[in-house]
Design a protein around this motif. Structure first.
Motif, PDB file in Angstrom:
ATOM      1  N   LEU A 161       1.529  -1.369   0.133  1.00  0.00           N
ATOM      2  CA  LEU A 161       0.110   0.268   0.550  1.00  0.00           C
ATOM      3  C   LEU A 161       0.860   1.530   0.167  1.00  0.00           C
ATOM      4  O   LEU A 161       1.532   1.917   0.246  1.00  0.00           O
ATOM      5  CB  LEU A 161      -1.052  -0.235   1.569  1.00  0.00           C
ATOM      6  N   MET A 199      -0.452  -6.487  -3.801  1.00  0.00           N
ATOM      7  CA  MET A 199      -1.417  -5.455  -3.369  1.00  0.00           C
ATOM      8  C   MET A 199      -2.005  -4.784  -4.346  1.00  0.00           C
ATOM      9  O   MET A 199      -1.500  -3.563  -4.453  1.00  0.00           O
ATOM     10  CB  MET A 199      -0.540  -4.378  -1.795  1.00  0.00           C
ATOM     11  N   ARG A 200      -2.439  -5.052  -5.256  1.00  0.00           N
ATOM     12  CA  ARG A 200      -2.914  -4.513  -6.131  1.00  0.00           C
ATOM     13  C   ARG A 200      -4.392  -3.846  -5.996  1.00  0.00           C
ATOM     14  O   ARG A 200      -5.214  -3.881  -5.648  1.00  0.00           O
ATOM     15  CB  ARG A 200      -2.977  -4.841  -7.902  1.00  0.00           C
ATOM     16  N   ASP A 201      -4.480  -2.967  -6.765  1.00  0.00           N
ATOM     17  CA  ASP A 201      -6.283  -1.615  -6.494  1.00  0.00           C
ATOM     18  C   ASP A 201      -6.769  -1.784  -5.154  1.00  0.00           C
ATOM     19  O   ASP A 201      -7.640  -1.454  -4.628  1.00  0.00           O
ATOM     20  CB  ASP A 201      -7.282  -2.748  -7.538  1.00  0.00           C
ATOM     21  N   PRO A 202      -5.815  -1.245  -3.880  1.00  0.00           N
ATOM     22  CA  PRO A 202      -6.340  -0.746  -2.448  1.00  0.00           C
ATOM     23  C   PRO A 202      -7.273  -0.372  -2.855  1.00  0.00           C
ATOM     24  O   PRO A 202      -7.130   1.195  -3.126  1.00  0.00           O
ATOM     25  CB  PRO A 202      -5.185  -0.299  -2.466  1.00  0.00           C
ATOM     26  N   CYS A 203      -8.647  -0.710  -2.439  1.00  0.00           N
ATOM     27  CA  CYS A 203      -9.519   0.165  -1.831  1.00  0.00           C
ATOM     28  C   CYS A 203     -10.141   0.335  -0.853  1.00  0.00           C
ATOM     29  O   CYS A 203      -9.863  -0.942   0.236  1.00  0.00           O
ATOM     30  CB  CYS A 203     -11.087   0.119  -2.496  1.00  0.00           C
ATOM     31  N   TRP A 262      -8.646  -5.485  -1.632  1.00  0.00           N
ATOM     32  CA  TRP A 262      -7.677  -5.001  -2.707  1.00  0.00           C
ATOM     33  C   TRP A 262      -7.564  -6.803  -3.843  1.00  0.00           C
ATOM     34  O   TRP A 262      -8.099  -7.819  -2.824  1.00  0.00           O
ATOM     35  CB  TRP A 262      -6.085  -5.573  -2.514  1.00  0.00           C
ATOM     36  N   GLY A 308      -6.012   3.688  -7.305  1.00  0.00           N
ATOM     37  CA  GLY A 308      -5.825   2.545  -5.784  1.00  0.00           C
ATOM     38  C   GLY A 308      -7.331   4.107  -5.993  1.00  0.00           C
ATOM     39  O   GLY A 308      -8.775   4.071  -6.629  1.00  0.00           O
TER      40      GLY A 308
END
Length: 313
Positions: free
Chosen positions: A40, A71-75, A88, A295
């Protein structure tokens, strides 16, 4: 007459509170770099345009889940409990997503794997999960894109490795127990990267049309009366003649701002609108950290930002 003066006083107090909250807030952007191997990353902004990486652009949380440990696309959203909740993408091929929560965006809970598609033998992936909170029902909607081999043959092609996504979801009130997974939205085309937020008395979805032949690769809108749908027909593209993905949205002073990844051009874009119909590209005003991938944007207090700034690499 006294009631009239009281109402005026209430309105004045409300306006003052809104102004105070605006002055006492900043933006933070969660994102990943590379393939998401180091976890992140966070950046901050005072105006939503000029963004600066926090912690000297070092990771705030290292991924622990799945064999790939990504840990891709952390929302990240702030929930009804005041905590920050994050989901994620943990892998290119796993059938579940990652989850963790935090009080300050610095110290995080144990990372948990949520097996949202493990029941589906033909599921190929679970990508770009997001969370939307429904305060009226104290419910969290978690949704993501999955390709199920053999599903939706009307849009199946061989390009893009044969992926043919639709949006699926589960709900929870506590991030411990989850409802059965269901299809959230089939717009009639390969779709991914949805994000949902309230709009007046409805819900608005921004999503990517992932169609490859003929190429779309743009962002569209869809609306529903209820958070869980059904969502109506997708709009015409709201982004321009470039490939866009990973939208995240803010609404400030009557202006909708959609940030997104111009991933082919390796830079970020931004469009704005006051009516969700006429959009202006303001990408040239946007300054983002080098190498940022998509993100989410959210608001935090100046006090919370000060603590983030104090974190050393």
């Amino acid at each position: 007459m006294k009631l009239k003066f009281l109402c005026i006083a209430c309105l004045a107090l409300f306006a003052a509170n809104v102004k105070s909250q605006t002055q006492d807030s900043a933006f933070v952007f969660s994102y990943f770099k590379g393939n998401g191997e180091d976890g992140l990353h966070l950046a901050y902004s005072e105006d939503g345009l000029e963004w600066t990486a926090l912690k000297n652009d070092q990771s705030f949380l290292a991924p622990q889940l799945s064999p790939d440990k990504l840990m891709r696309d952390p929302c990240i959203i702030r929930g009804g409990d005041g905590k920050f909740h994050m989901v994620w993408t943990v892998s290119w091929t796993q059938k579940g997503i990652g989850y963790a929560h935090s009080d300050d965006l610095i110290h995080w809970s144990e990372q948990t794997y949520i097996p949202v598609m493990e029941h589906e033998e033909q599921a190929r992936n679970t990508w770009a999960p997001e969370i939307t909170y429904d305060p009226q029902n104290n419910l969290y909607l978690i949704y993501w894109a999955t390709t199920i081999a053999g599903a939706f043959p009307e849009t199946q092609i061989n390009a893009d490795n044969g992926y043919n996504h639709r949006m699926y979801y589960t709900t929870t009130s506590n991030f411990k127990t989850f409802t059965e997974t269901h299809l959230l939205y089939d717009p009639g085309f390969n779709s991914i990267d949805a994000t949902i937020l309230p709009y007046k008395d409805k819900w608005m979805m921004v999503l990517k049309d992932e169609t490859r032949e003929p190429a779309e690769k743009n962002l569209k809108l869809a609306f529903a009366d209820e958070l869980e749908g059904p969502y109506g027909e997708a709009s015409k593209p709201i982004t321009g003649d470039y490939w866009a993905e990973g939208p995240t949205v803010s609404f400030e002073n009557g202006v909708w701002s959609i940030y997104f990844d111009k991933y082919v051009d390796k830079k970020f874009g931004m469009i704005q609108s006051t009516d969700l119909k006429n959009w202006k590209d303001v990408s040239d005003k946007l300054s983002m950290p080098k190498g940022i991938r998509h993100g989410t944007v959210l608001k935090i207090s100046k006090k919370e930002l000060a603590k983030l700034k104090a974190v050393k690499p």
